[in-house]
Design an enzyme around this catalytic site. Structure first.
Site, short mmCIF file in Angstrom:
data_model
loop_
_atom_site.label_atom_id
_atom_site.label_comp_id
_atom_site.label_asym_id
_atom_site.label_seq_id
_atom_site.Cartn_x
_atom_site.Cartn_y
_atom_site.Cartn_z
N THR A 158 0.83 -1.20 0.00
CA THR A 158 0.00 0.00 0.00
C THR A 158 0.87 1.25 0.00
O THR A 158 1.96 1.28 0.57
CB THR A 158 -0.96 0.02 1.20
OG1 THR A 158 -0.25 -0.38 2.36
CG2 THR A 158 -2.11 -0.91 0.98
N SER A 190 3.07 -2.27 4.13
CA SER A 190 3.14 -0.83 3.89
C SER A 190 4.34 -0.50 3.02
O SER A 190 5.35 -1.21 3.03
CB SER A 190 3.29 -0.07 5.21
OG SER A 190 4.59 -0.29 5.77
N ASP A 191 4.25 0.59 2.27
CA ASP A 191 5.48 1.16 1.73
C ASP A 191 6.31 1.59 2.94
O ASP A 191 5.79 1.83 4.03
CB ASP A 191 5.18 2.35 0.82
CG ASP A 191 6.30 2.61 -0.18
OD1 ASP A 191 7.43 2.13 0.05
OD2 ASP A 191 6.05 3.30 -1.19
N TRP A 192 7.61 1.70 2.75
CA TRP A 192 8.51 1.89 3.89
C TRP A 192 8.24 3.24 4.57
O TRP A 192 8.33 4.29 3.96
CB TRP A 192 9.95 1.79 3.40
CG TRP A 192 10.53 0.40 3.55
CD1 TRP A 192 11.75 0.10 4.07
CD2 TRP A 192 9.94 -0.85 3.19
NE1 TRP A 192 11.95 -1.27 4.07
CE2 TRP A 192 10.85 -1.89 3.55
CE3 TRP A 192 8.72 -1.23 2.64
CZ2 TRP A 192 10.58 -3.23 3.35
CZ3 TRP A 192 8.45 -2.57 2.44
CH2 TRP A 192 9.37 -3.56 2.78
N ALA A 216 5.34 4.19 5.64
CA ALA A 216 4.00 4.72 5.33
C ALA A 216 3.02 4.52 6.48
O ALA A 216 2.03 5.26 6.59
CB ALA A 216 3.46 4.07 4.06
#
Length: 815
Positions: free
Chosen positions: A203, A236-238, A240
């Site tokens: 995401t 998650s994107d890092w 996020a």
């Protein structure tokens, strides 16, 4: 051996093991599993036979857990190049190679592919996404995911959803109406979930319609998991993930990176406080354990792949994808393939090729074949000359060609903790990505030390990029000793990746080696967003007069039978982290092309860019070949295509504007934190058609070295059958594109859209036939009142075409 089918006995066996493992875990173990233990991995839980799950960036290679050249990676061409081949089977083979690389490096999950759309040509990460068209994007993404998972390695299809630009990407609220959200931006994800069954989704940072994607219960739980049946894990994107309760309730399974995340202890506390139901945590843990079972990291569970596919030659596949993705957009009077004779090659990128894009897509290949290398090997001795002509950048870049460097790490007392090799002058250690024996707590200084053998005589500039204290020495002399401080309004990431600073100039002689050193002392008061060491020792060779360089290239071109000019973008133009300001080629490259073309009418221009650039001289040259970022074998593939050993196989996956001002959709900058997708369903070629604007090169355009006659088209509900003949004198490959255009349509829709495509191969004089599916979805729109898909019946013109604007046959279909 690989399983087939969506539901198998092995699925049931895995689920049984997952449930048994879940039942053994206490709350703290569950919540710890949902938080990264470090930059790239999840914790092992030996009590249930779970080993640590390891993730790695992609999408053109597998870097592994360390950003280092010590363990090199195969570097395939950029995603735009892969999409330009219009071949899901080729994408699947690419995925299988990457799975092979992942297994070699102990990686379970590849953080790829990127299937966001080319909404605007200014998107800084444009090169890392496939296309402006959702159907093409979904098809290539499906092949890629299938290939990686054929090798028993997971994927995370990203960035879900609408991460289509880089400006304020952490906070921007993209306002998108339901119809374009469904028909465009969600469509590739939906196709991949349904056709490839990915084991993971990533995401995005951004918000969609007021809700951060990591907390977007509707899009994640109701659409992705509910409607589409996605049963993988959601990471998650890092950095996020920002809300413990918001993220877990919104369907986010894993918050990365660790160990400091909103999950772990914080999530356990939220459950104990009654803010989150433990059953919600269980659902997330179940998804992670299912992933572990699929990749063979959960004891007792049969992995999906027991016998990986046969080994793949990475160099050969990288070379094949490159030439299959090259797009020949202009070829006057048969300028290509090259005839026998002499070739004058120019352009800095011909010698120092840019083979991949900047940011998290970066890997370190074992070798790179530049255009100069490739043509030198392919042409007879004495047939090739090379001049620089023009350099796209006058900015210092990480020390590379001619440098042999290593990093020496010391503690505060000066004691050496460890050493690491460096592929260039860029130190980029994130999380635990440190040389053996080195910890962030003990590390006080890093000295980049080594030797430099110049290629050119003259004044060489040396400098630094990053924050903290630096002492720079060349040939035993200290040239700079000072501190680079963080300004009051500087983004800390920009400090790491921002502009280099020139510190000194030294006159050096070509071939004479000198010692170099850059000592960097860390600023312990500066709190980085992540535990990281990031700075660069930068260099720029002698800056010769640009007019003189162009004049040299012109003289060489005038004396040659063919002139080949390589033009390129730089990492300061195309990279993750920022959007583009314009589409102009940097430096004096346009001047170089014009001057060479004036001297030699048989001028071929190779465009080494991952996304569209303006080509104001395109009608003044004989041929224009788009090579994208062509991967480690790009120069070899270029020689194959220029000499005619291989055909340029690519077709444009995105519309190529003549000028930025012509592009219908360009806005990437939010207003008041919001970016309004006011264009609705009209992006890419859909928007060009609506505006009545004419691009430089249309979607789907691309020339080959043979000719094709389209003989017949039969359109029926569900399929279109196209018969065509290779009327040229050599074997060829054709991408047959089928577009739909509604007749007398009362619905607001694009004038035409891609409904299907297929690749055919034929020898000279051979006739072939291809059947192309016309799926029901191609005739549907998202009805915002019904909140569902609506089939639009009536008459459609079915077009069999070589590109959007080059239809060869048409038929009317009533549905």
């Amino acid at each position: 051996m690989t399983e087939t089918g969506a539901h198998t006995a092995a699925d049931a066996a895995r689920e049984s093991v997952v449930e048994a493992a879940l039942a053994k875990l206490d709350l703290d173990s569950k919540t710890r599993l949902l938080a990264g233990q470090d930059m790239w991995s999840l914790p092992a839980l030996p009590e249930i036979g779970l080993t640590s799950l390891v993730m790695s960036d992609g999408p053109i290679g597998v870097r592994g857990v360390r950003w280092t050249a010590d363990d090199p990676s195969v570097a395939l061409p950029s995603p735009t190049a892969l999409a330009a081949a219009w071949d899901p089977a080729l994408a699947r083979r690419a995925g299988r190679l990457l799975a092979q690389e992942a297994r070699r490096k102990g990686v379970h999950v590849l953080l790829a592919p990127t299937v966001n759309l080319h909404r605007t040509p200014l998107g800084g990460r444009h090169f890392e996404a496939y296309s402006e068209d959702p159907l093409l994007t979904g098809a290539i993404g499906t092949g890629y995911v299938q290939g990686v998972q054929d090798g028993g390695v997971g994927t995370t299809v990203k960035h879900f959803v609408a991460n289509d630009a880089e400006t304020d990407r952490f906070t921007v609220d993209n306002r998108i109406a339901p119809r374009p959200l469904r028909e465009l931006y969600l469509a590739p994800f939906e196709a991949i979930v349904k056709n490839a069954h990915p084991w993971g989704i990533m995401t995005a940072y951004n918000q969609v319609n007021g809700v951060t994607m990591t907390e977007h219960r509707h899009l994640v739980n109701e659409v992705l998991r509910g409607e589409w049946g996605f049963d993988g894990f959601n990471v998650s994107d890092w950095m996020a993930a920002r809300s413990t309760t918001g993220d877990i309730e919104g369907g986010l399974d894993v918050a990365m990176p660790g160990p400091q995340t909103v999950y772990g202890e914080a999530l356990a506390a939220a459950v104990r406080a009654g803010e989150v139901e433990e059953s919600t945590v269980d659902a997330a843990v179940r998804n992670v354990l299912r992933l572990a079972a699929r990749v063979g990291a959960l004891e007792g569970a049969p992995p999906v792949v027991t016998d990986p596919p046969a080994a793949i030659d990475g160099d050969a596949l990288a070379r094949e994808i490159a030439h299959r993705g090259f797009v020949l957009v202009r070829n006057e009077n048969g300028a290509l393939p090259l005839k026998n004779g002499t070739v004058a090659l120019s352009g800095a990128a011909a010698r120092d090729a840019r083979v991949l894009g900047g940011g998290s897509a970066q890997v370190f290949p074992e070798h790179i074949v530049s255009p100069l290398d490739g043509l030198t090997a392919a042409l007879p001795e004495g047939a090739l000359t090379y001049t620089i002509g023009a350099d796209p950048s006058d900015e210092l870049t990480p020390a590379d060609q001619g440098f042999t460097l290593r990093a020496v790490c010391r503690d505060a007392s000066g004691t050496v903790l460890g050493e690491g090799t460096l592929p260039n002058g860029q130190v980029q250690w994130i999380g635990d990505d440190l040389p053996a024996g080195v910890t962030h707590e003990a590390l006080a200084s890093i000295e980049v030390v080594g030797r430099f053998t110049p290629r050119e005589t003259g004044e060489h500039a040396f400098g630094t990029r990053g924050l903290g204290a630096f002492r720079l020495s060349v040939d035993g002399e200290t040239l700079f000793d000072g501190v680079q401080a963080l300004g009051p309004e500087t983004d800390p990431f920009e400090a790491f990746f921002g502009s280099p600073v020139e510190r000194a100039k030294v006159v050096l002689t070509a071939g004479e080696t000198v010692d170099v050193s850059l000592l960097h002392t860390l600023d312990k008061e500066f709190a980085a967003p992540l535990p990281a060491v990031m700075f660069s020792f930068v260099h720029l060779g002698p800056r010769r007069d640009p007019d003189e360089l162009i004049a040299e290239a012109v003289e060489a071109a005038r004396a040659a039978d063919t002139a080949v000019v390589v033009v390129a973008t730089t990492e300061r133009v195309e990279s993750e982290g920022f959007d583009r300001k314009d589409l102009a080629l940097p430096g004096r490259q346009d001047d170089l092309v014009r001057a060479v073309a004036a001297a030699n009418p048989n001028t071929v221009v190779v465009v080494n860019a991952g996304s569209p650039v303006e080509l104001p001289w395109r009608e003044e040259v004989a041929a224009v070949l788009l090579s994208w970022f062509p991967g480690q074998e790009g120069g070899a593939a270029l020689a194959d295509v220029l000499t005619g050993a291989e055909e340029p196989g690519g077709r444009l996956p995105t519309t190529w504007p003549a000028a930025l001002a012509d592009a219908p959709v360009t806005e990437v900058t939010p207003t008041g934190g919001e970016l309004d997708y006011a264009e609705g369903v009209f992006i890419g070629y859909r928007a060009w058609d609506k505006a009545g604007a004419v691009p430089a090169y249309a979607f789907g355009h691309g020339l080959g070295y043979t000719t094709w006659t389209y003989e017949s088209l039969t359109a029926r509900p569900g399929t279109a059958t196209v018969r065509l003949t290779n009327t040229g004198d050599r074997p060829g490959r054709e991408v047959v594109q089928v577009y739909l255009a509604p007749v007398d349509d009362g619905v607001e829709r694009p004038a035409r859209w891609l409904a299907g495509f297929g690749c055919v191969e034929a020898g000279p004089g051979e006739t072939v036939e291809t059947e192309i599916a016309l799926p029901r979805r191609a005739f549907e729109i998202w009805d915002e009142e019904k909140n569902d898909w609506s089939f639009v019946g009536g008459a459609y013109e079915v077009l069999a075409a070589r590109s959007l604007t080059d239809a060869r046959l048409s038929a009317t279909l009533e549905v």
